[in-house]
Motif scaffolding. Structure first.
Motif, PDB file in Angstrom:
ATOM      1  N   ASP A  27       0.834  -1.201   0.000  1.00 39.47           N
ATOM      2  CA  ASP A  27       0.000   0.000   0.000  1.00 39.47           C
ATOM      3  C   ASP A  27       0.870   1.252   0.000  1.00 39.47           C
ATOM      4  O   ASP A  27       0.568   2.225  -0.698  1.00 39.47           O
ATOM      5  CB  ASP A  27      -0.932   0.006   1.220  1.00 39.47           C
ATOM      6  N   HIS A  31       0.411   3.841  -2.727  1.00 42.11           N
ATOM      7  CA  HIS A  31      -0.367   4.996  -2.269  1.00 42.11           C
ATOM      8  C   HIS A  31       0.366   5.829  -1.212  1.00 42.11           C
ATOM      9  O   HIS A  31      -0.273   6.601  -0.498  1.00 42.11           O
ATOM     10  CB  HIS A  31      -1.706   4.531  -1.668  1.00 42.11           C
ATOM     11  N   ALA A  33       2.054   8.449  -1.198  1.00 45.61           N
ATOM     12  CA  ALA A  33       1.855   9.904  -1.253  1.00 45.61           C
ATOM     13  C   ALA A  33       0.565  10.326  -0.562  1.00 45.61           C
ATOM     14  O   ALA A  33       0.427  11.477  -0.163  1.00 45.61           O
ATOM     15  CB  ALA A  33       1.851  10.381  -2.707  1.00 45.61           C
ATOM     16  N   GLU A  34      -0.362   9.385  -0.385  1.00 46.40           N
ATOM     17  CA  GLU A  34      -1.626   9.680   0.292  1.00 46.40           C
ATOM     18  C   GLU A  34      -1.531   9.487   1.804  1.00 46.40           C
ATOM     19  O   GLU A  34      -2.436   9.887   2.532  1.00 46.40           O
ATOM     20  CB  GLU A  34      -2.730   8.759  -0.246  1.00 46.40           C
ATOM     21  N   TRP A  35      -0.473   8.844   2.269  1.00 42.69           N
ATOM     22  CA  TRP A  35      -0.332   8.590   3.700  1.00 42.69           C
ATOM     23  C   TRP A  35      -0.100   9.908   4.425  1.00 42.69           C
ATOM     24  O   TRP A  35       0.696  10.755   3.987  1.00 42.69           O
ATOM     25  CB  TRP A  35       0.854   7.669   3.969  1.00 42.69           C
ATOM     26  N   GLU A  36      -0.737  10.063   5.562  1.00 39.34           N
ATOM     27  CA  GLU A  36      -0.543  11.245   6.394  1.00 39.34           C
ATOM     28  C   GLU A  36       0.896  11.292   6.925  1.00 39.34           C
ATOM     29  O   GLU A  36       1.507  12.344   7.007  1.00 39.34           O
ATOM     30  CB  GLU A  36      -1.538  11.231   7.560  1.00 39.34           C
ATOM     31  N   GLN A  38       4.315  10.115   6.098  1.00 37.45           N
ATOM     32  CA  GLN A  38       5.112   9.568   5.005  1.00 37.45           C
ATOM     33  C   GLN A  38       6.553   9.258   5.381  1.00 37.45           C
ATOM     34  O   GLN A  38       7.201   8.467   4.705  1.00 37.45           O
ATOM     35  CB  GLN A  38       5.072  10.524   3.815  1.00 37.45           C
TER      36      GLN A  38
END
Length: 85
Positions: A27, A31, A33-36, A38
């Motif tokens: 993941d 994804h 770049a979408e993780w709060e 990083q």
């Protein structure tokens, strides 16, 4: 809804935890770049904060915090990941 772990999911054993971690890594690859959180620093800070407030999270989900969690195993796994190849 969490795309990796639903409210109903249960990790019954070590193998299932390892499989979950593989999905978590995938993941992040797809994804991240979408993780709060990083960076590793922010991820570990958030992990510690969530563990400290786990009772609140479980209460919000109307579930009981599992008393049988093997917290030492989890801590050893996190610590070993620093050096394990």
């Amino acid at each position: 809804m969490d795309r990796l772990l639903s409210v109903e999911d249960h990790i019954p054993n070590r193998e299932a935890l390892a499989a979950f971690l593989a999905r978590l890594r995938e993941d992040h690859a797809q994804h991240g770049a979408e993780w709060e959180n990083q960076t590793l620093d922010r991820f570990l800070e958030a992990l510690g904060a969530w563990i400290a407030d786990a009772q609140g999270s479980y209460t919000y989900l109307k579930q009981d915090l599992p008393p049988e969690g093997d917290w030492t195993f989890f801590a050893r796994a996190l610590s070993a990941a620093r050096i394990y190849e």
